[in-house]
Design a protein around this motif. Structure first.
Motif, mmCIF file in Angstrom:
data_model
loop_
_atom_site.group_PDB
_atom_site.id
_atom_site.type_symbol
_atom_site.label_atom_id
_atom_site.label_comp_id
_atom_site.label_asym_id
_atom_site.label_seq_id
_atom_site.Cartn_x
_atom_site.Cartn_y
_atom_site.Cartn_z
ATOM 1 N N PHE A 40 0.534 -1.202 -0.285
ATOM 2 C CA PHE A 40 0.050 -0.215 -0.091
ATOM 3 C C PHE A 40 0.995 1.278 0.179
ATOM 4 N N CYS A 41 2.593 1.428 -0.350
ATOM 5 C CA CYS A 41 2.717 2.686 -0.360
ATOM 6 C C CYS A 41 2.520 2.873 -1.715
ATOM 7 N N PRO A 42 3.135 3.994 -2.012
ATOM 8 C CA PRO A 42 3.201 5.131 -3.065
ATOM 9 C C PRO A 42 4.062 4.674 -4.264
ATOM 10 N N PRO A 43 3.634 4.653 -5.517
ATOM 11 C CA PRO A 43 5.430 4.420 -5.927
ATOM 12 C C PRO A 43 6.268 5.302 -5.810
ATOM 13 N N SER A 44 7.274 5.021 -6.209
ATOM 14 C CA SER A 44 7.975 3.876 -5.680
ATOM 15 C C SER A 44 8.619 3.462 -4.323
ATOM 16 N N ILE A 45 8.474 2.635 -3.832
ATOM 17 C CA ILE A 45 9.471 1.974 -2.616
ATOM 18 C C ILE A 45 10.073 0.600 -2.395
ATOM 19 N N ALA A 46 11.158 0.468 -2.234
ATOM 20 C CA ALA A 46 11.611 -1.196 -2.443
ATOM 21 C C ALA A 46 12.234 -1.153 -1.001
ATOM 22 N N LEU A 47 11.989 -2.495 -1.109
ATOM 23 C CA LEU A 47 13.157 -2.880 -0.218
ATOM 24 C C LEU A 47 14.672 -3.616 -0.335
ATOM 25 N N LEU A 48 16.221 -3.567 -0.040
ATOM 26 C CA LEU A 48 16.658 -4.485 -0.068
ATOM 27 C C LEU A 48 16.888 -4.355 0.774
ATOM 28 N N TYR A 49 17.461 -5.605 1.710
ATOM 29 C CA TYR A 49 18.195 -6.385 2.994
ATOM 30 C C TYR A 49 19.163 -6.907 2.283
ATOM 31 N N CYS A 50 20.425 -6.559 2.987
ATOM 32 C CA CYS A 50 21.934 -6.644 3.347
ATOM 33 C C CYS A 50 22.097 -7.762 3.849
ATOM 34 N N ARG A 51 22.456 -9.248 3.684
ATOM 35 C CA ARG A 51 22.344 -9.995 5.381
ATOM 36 C C ARG A 51 24.409 -8.805 5.629
ATOM 37 N N LYS A 52 23.995 -9.109 6.996
ATOM 38 C CA LYS A 52 25.542 -7.897 7.758
ATOM 39 C C LYS A 52 26.583 -9.654 6.680
ATOM 40 N N SER A 53 28.036 -9.147 5.943
ATOM 41 C CA SER A 53 28.555 -9.776 5.439
ATOM 42 C C SER A 53 29.764 -8.804 5.479
ATOM 43 N N PRO A 54 30.858 -9.662 4.923
ATOM 44 C CA PRO A 54 32.236 -8.125 4.775
ATOM 45 C C PRO A 54 32.128 -8.216 3.198
ATOM 46 N N GLU A 55 30.875 -9.020 2.304
ATOM 47 C CA GLU A 55 30.651 -8.471 1.095
ATOM 48 C C GLU A 55 29.870 -7.224 0.804
ATOM 49 N N ILE A 56 29.217 -6.858 2.016
ATOM 50 C CA ILE A 56 28.030 -5.412 1.361
ATOM 51 C C ILE A 56 28.944 -3.998 1.946
ATOM 52 N N LEU A 57 30.058 -4.620 2.657
ATOM 53 C CA LEU A 57 30.805 -3.259 2.279
ATOM 54 C C LEU A 57 31.293 -2.120 0.866
ATOM 55 N N ASP A 58 30.905 -3.587 0.065
ATOM 56 C CA ASP A 58 31.427 -3.678 -1.437
ATOM 57 C C ASP A 58 29.933 -3.165 -2.674
ATOM 58 N N LEU A 59 28.934 -3.258 -1.888
ATOM 59 C CA LEU A 59 27.577 -2.880 -2.276
ATOM 60 C C LEU A 59 27.362 -1.044 -2.696
ATOM 61 N N HIS A 60 27.030 -0.878 -3.763
ATOM 62 C CA HIS A 60 27.252 0.934 -3.709
ATOM 63 C C HIS A 60 25.666 0.731 -4.650
ATOM 64 N N HIS A 61 24.775 2.401 -4.726
ATOM 65 C CA HIS A 61 23.631 2.773 -5.540
ATOM 66 C C HIS A 61 24.480 3.125 -6.156
ATOM 67 N N PRO A 62 24.154 2.510 -8.014
ATOM 68 C CA PRO A 62 25.004 3.374 -9.240
ATOM 69 C C PRO A 62 24.932 4.385 -9.648
ATOM 70 N N VAL A 63 23.994 5.096 -8.561
ATOM 71 C CA VAL A 63 23.736 7.080 -8.780
ATOM 72 C C VAL A 63 24.554 7.513 -7.778
ATOM 73 N N VAL A 64 25.686 8.106 -7.443
ATOM 74 C CA VAL A 64 26.779 7.813 -6.763
ATOM 75 C C VAL A 64 26.596 9.404 -6.129
ATOM 76 N N SER A 65 26.629 9.690 -5.129
ATOM 77 C CA SER A 65 25.950 10.963 -4.374
ATOM 78 C C SER A 65 27.641 11.383 -3.386
ATOM 79 N N HIS A 66 27.301 12.906 -2.520
ATOM 80 C CA HIS A 66 28.548 12.875 -1.939
ATOM 81 C C HIS A 66 28.734 11.728 -0.549
#
Lengths: 562, 455
Positions: B269-295
């Motif tokens: 029932f949320c308005p467009p648009s929103i999603a969840l991305l769950y990332c289990r804690k691990s060393p690998e998730i430090l490597d995850l980045h949003h492709p639209v890079v901000s400060h």
């Protein structure tokens, strides 16, 4: 309404919906409400209209009544009098019901729309019809009035002197309403919206932008969320080129030292990470002339090309953010071409509506500009212009449209609220209510902000950060040295202090004494003042007085808690 | 958010079961003055929906009640009123609040594991861009594999092409039967595909598994498949649960994947648009980045995603208001899910009986959507037919429903080549499905075939 004994029919009166033309040319009516009314061939048209007006709570005078003949679903027949109504009952007599459509006509004074039509073309050379114009009441004077402007921005926090249009822009109420109408259309029937309305709407926005920036072809125009996204698109392309060996490790990418923070990070994330070498072009601030910038640029290019290194991309701000200065991009692009720089991206986040953005004149490969900063669009929308030969760029959010060209890819990045991207024509309509359209707005913003900058500098005994001709609608004004802005953090704390205690919103730039000129340089803080159509001179007096008071109170940033 | 009404339902958000049927009259509970949302109120909340359309396709674009839209407009107005103050004082707090609620909804350990992004398409791009970097940076060898289901969503397949194939990865598709009769059929195909994938010592770097496939729509036994992945040495598992929260059971610890993406505008029932991305804690998730890079680059995915340049973040900020809405229903989100499931199965069976066809899978492999065979005589013989028929149903009958083309495989003789995917959400009524039933019946009795539409 029907009386016994006469030929009867039930009129299914519908209103509030929309007509659509099907593939075979027939018309379908969608949405709205329906009320049934039994009529016969003796009913008077006036009486019929009275009933219908009551059903739909609309004005009889602005009502138009139409129907479709049983064998012809392509042509709407208008009912204007008793005879027409009688004919309808006769023609449709074999059916039990007839669909009748009640359409409310727009009330637009003809002479006003003619005049504005002429001005639209004159103001920005755009061949634009009035389809999207939304008049709540006919306007007898040609241009938007002061009262109307205040009303359009009545949602702004009135307790704050808002002199920071540069950061987040602004959006007038009429454009917000236009965005909400788009949102509602999606929510109402999203499948239909997706298949029949979205692409067309985006193409209209792209077409408006093409005219605005003097691009050759609408295929060169992609709408995206913001300049940050546009930069990521170009830099991801650069990253692939390094990864795939098209560029050699150590090839250079050049940017200004005063490039926007997000852009610097993006270059780190995509260029440094894949082995590109990054060169920064420094220049002094305060700056005195374009020549200073051009000369530093040449030097940096020289360094970039040292040892036969290739400069693959130059990223040039059209108007830097902090400190804010208009960069002579046309000259710099020319130098890039002369010096064999492969591609040039002009970051004109402060672009359309702030400076002149003519992509053919500027001559870069890529150009991006926000439309929510200085072009009155809601958050957020921007465009990326790409010369035709750069067809292999991709949006990083990959959808099923992957491979259909960047403009199409960007037109669907998964389910989103695309309304900010769809109201560009409505923003243009708003702008064209001003004398001179966007050119007029730009000029007045510039003239005002220069006058105000000088006023403040004089009042505080400081100086401007650059000559007036290197400003657009923002200007950097030195803050009194006595305020003791000694580091970045002080600038932020002072800004917050001014917001909380004086109701003044202005970003402050910390100018590190080591960076620039040597001794005698006592001004370490510059305020970046913006001017937009909703500003009044009182805003800037408020700021002038706030700073003067801080000085006379003996305030320094050291007083502020961390 | 500390009122009794909310507390009363907190446990129900996390999965305790409630009565199967919603009573028609509002019921007073003992501990609070809660009374269920009424039929009238539901109709009012969705009164902006086109009333002339039988909207049985919640799965594609979701829905949003008026009270949540109103809350959204408040957030938008606050930004527009004073954007600087909003950015510095309200935005981060608001997003953290949403993330905290989501963390509880999905039984995650830590709010750091919860990022909010625009949609599942964006989540997939984030995960897959990381894979591309793995290849580009030499961490992965050319030919290392990424595995996906044959029925993976179109955009995800393209994303895999854009990021994995382009970077030198090998892609393995798991074929799945449809119609499908049991979870075992899926598990068995998955095991076979994994073996094929690992042939010649190839390493499988990532498995992308739908929680609920889109077209055709089937609930995949993800818990079992994740277990198999672990046993078989698949390095990372990403569950694409575009149809997730509010549709199926979403328990991160139980499912055990590394990454889990779910839209909140489809079934929550949320308005467009929103999603969840769950990332289990691990060393690998430090490597995850949003492709639209901000400060915010480098501050962790959750922080990066919370600022990707100036945007309207209001869809991400209304999650608390959505929880309020959901809790007006008997049993909260669990109650809604259960009733949607029951109703969609009931309607599916009604339609299959009326048309003399069958369902695409057993009821227990459905959530709030179900696939029903369309009568053979409609002559659905290609993808284009499904689009044309769908448009025809929308324009001539006022029915909105997506249709899947089930191509006959080599040597197969199948009679049912088209399946409709119907959804059930709280705003649906039985008459929506009756309208669809009657429309198809009429097409059949009119002797309609899809060839008529492609002329």
């Amino acid at each position: 309404m029907a009386t016994e004994g006469n030929k009867k029919i039930i009129a299914v009166c519908q209103s509030g919906g929309e007509f659509e033309t099907n593939k075979d040319g027939t018309l379908s009516y969608r949405g709205g409400q329906a009320h049934a009314l039994d009529i016969d061939d003796r009913v008077k048209f006036e009486d019929f209209k009275v009933e219908v007006a009551e059903m739909f709570s609309c004005y009889m005078n602005s009502m138009s009544v139409k129907y479709l003949l049983p064998g012809n679903k392509k042509t709407l027949i208008t009912i204007s009098n008793d005879k027409d109504l009688k004919r309808m009952v006769k023609f449709c007599g074999d059916s039990v019901t007839v669909d009748v459509y009640v359409v409310a006509e727009e009330i637009v004074a003809l002479n006003v729309s003619d005049m504005l039509s002429a001005r639209f073309s004159a103001a920005c050379g755009v061949d634009h019809c009035l389809d999207h114009v939304d008049y709540s009441k006919p306007n007898l004077s040609c241009f938007i009035t002061d009262t109307e402007i205040q009303s359009e921005f009545a949602h702004h926090d009135l307790g704050v002197a808002r002199m920071n249009n540069g950061s987040f822009g602004c959006c007038p109420a009429s454009v917000i309403r236009a965005a909400r109408r788009w949102q509602l259309r999606f929510l109402r029937q999203p499948d239909h919206f997706y298949y029949h309305e979205l692409q067309q709407g985006l193409l209209e926005s792209r077409t408006v932008i093409k005219h605005l920036i003097n691009a050759e072809d609408v295929d060169e125009i992609t709408v995206v969320d913001n300049a940050t996204t546009a930069v990521a698109i170009v830099l991801q392309h650069t990253a692939w080129a390094f990864s795939e060996g098209i560029y050699d490790k150590g090839d250079a990418v050049l940017m200004l030292h005063y490039a926007y923070g997000a852009v610097k990070k993006s270059i780190k994330a995509y260029v440094s990470r894949t082995g590109g070498h990054v060169i920064e072009v420094p220049f002094n601030f305060p700056v005195n002339s374009n020549d200073e910038i051009v000369s530093e640029f040449r030097k940096a290019l020289g360094k970039g090309k040292a040892n036969g290194r290739k400069v693959r991309l130059a990223l040039i701000d059209h108007v830097t953010s902090m400190p804010s200065v208009v960069i002579p991009v046309k000259d710099l692009v020319k130098i890039c071409r002369e010096e064999g720089v492969e591609q040039v991206l002009v970051d004109a986040a402060h672009g359309v509506g702030c400076v002149d953005v003519d992509v053919q004149e500027i001559g870069a490969d890529f150009c991006t500009s926000s439309l929510h900063k200085w072009f009155f669009c809601p958050p957020s929308v921007a465009f990326l212009h790409c010369r035709k030969k750069h067809l292999d760029l991709h949006h990083p959010i990959v959808s099923h449209e992957y491979g259909n060209g960047l403009p199409i890819e960007s037109g669907w990045v998964g389910t989103r609220d695309y309304s900010p991207l769809l109201v560009v024509p409505s923003a243009l309509d708003f702008i064209n209510r001003f004398e001179g359209g966007i050119q007029g707005i730009k000029k007045r913003n510039h003239d005002n902000v220069v006058e105000i900058g000088k006023m403040l500098a004089e009042a505080w005994g400081t100086n401007l950060g650059c000559p007036p001709d290197m400003c657009a609608s923002m200007i950097m004004v030195g803050l009194p040295a006595g305020l003791g802005i000694a580091r970045e953090k002080d600038a932020l704390k002072l800004k917050t202090h001014l917001r909380k205690n004086f109701g003044v919103e202005v970003p402050i730039y910390f100018k590190d004494p080591e960076d620039g000129e040597g001794e005698g340089e006592s001004i370490t803080g510059y305020a970046r003042i913006s001017h937009q159509v909703y500003n009044k001179i009182g805003d800037y007096h408020k700021y002038r007085d706030a700073v003067s008071q801080l000085v006379s109170d003996g305030f320094t940033c050291a007083c502020l808690p961390d | 958010m500390e009122n009794d009404h909310h507390q009363h339902h907190r446990h129900e958000l996390n999965g305790d079961s409630t009565k199967p049927h919603a009573p028609k009259k509002p019921r007073l509970s003992l501990s609070s003055s809660f009374s269920s949302i009424t039929e009238f109120e539901i109709r009012s909340e969705f009164s902006h929906h086109d009333p002339s359309i039988a909207r049985i396709n919640n799965g594609s674009f979701g829905c949003c009640p008026r009270s949540v839209t109103a809350a959204q407009m408040e957030w938008q107005t606050r930004f527009l009123a004073q954007p600087d103050a909003f950015y510095f004082n309200e935005l981060k707090k608001g997003i953290l609040h949403s993330r905290t609620i989501i963390k509880d909804l999905i039984n995650a350990d830590h709010v750091d594991e919860v990022s909010i992004v625009d949609n599942a398409t964006t989540a997939a791009a984030i995960i897959l861009q990381q894979i591309a970097w793995g290849f580009a940076g030499g961490k992965f060898r050319p030919g290392d594999a990424v595995l996906m289901l044959h029925y993976a969503y179109g955009s995800v397949k393209k994303s895999i092409e854009a990021y994995v194939t382009r970077a030198g990865g090998h892609v393995i598709e798991v074929p799945l039967p449809f119609p499908v009769n049991s979870e075992e059929e899926i598990i068995s195909e998955f095991k076979k595909a994994l073996e094929r994938g690992k042939a010649n010592g190839r390493k499988i770097r990532l498995a992308v598994i739908d929680h609920v496939t889109s077209m055709p729509c089937v609930v995949i036994p993800v818990k079992e498949l994740v277990k198999i992945c672990r046993e078989e040495g698949v390095e990372q598992v990403f569950i694409d649960a575009a149809h997730g929260i509010g549709c199926t059971k979403v328990d991160m610890k139980e499912i055990g994947a590394d990454y889990y993406a779910s839209n909140l505008h489809k079934w929550f029932f949320c308005p467009p648009s929103i999603a969840l991305l769950y990332c289990r804690k691990s060393p690998e998730i430090l490597d995850l980045h949003h492709p639209v890079v901000s400060h915010e680059y480098g501050n962790g995915l959750a922080i990066e995603s919370a600022w990707i340049g100036t945007r309207d973040y209001s869809p991400q900020l209304v999650v608390p208001s959505v929880v309020e809405f959901v809790n007006r229903f008997e049993g909260g989100i669990e109650g809604i899910k259960e009733r949607n499931h029951e109703q969609v199965v009931k309607m599916g069976e009604m339609l299959a009986n009326a048309w003399g066809t069958k369902l695409g899978c057993p009821p227990e492999m459905c959530a709030s959507m179900i696939m029903i065979g369309l009568p053979t005589c409609l002559g659905i013989s290609c993808e284009e037919d499904t689009m044309n028929l769908r448009t025809h149903l929308r324009e001539q009958f006022g029915v909105e429903v997506p249709i899947y083309f089930r191509a006959p495989k080599n040597g197969e003789t199948v009679s049912i080549t088209g399946y409709a995917r119907i959804s059930h959400q709280v705003y649906n009524k039985e008459e929506d499905y009756i309208k669809f039933r009657n429309a198809v019946k009429q097409l059949v009795s009119d002797g309609f075939t899809c060839t008529l539409l492609s002329q």
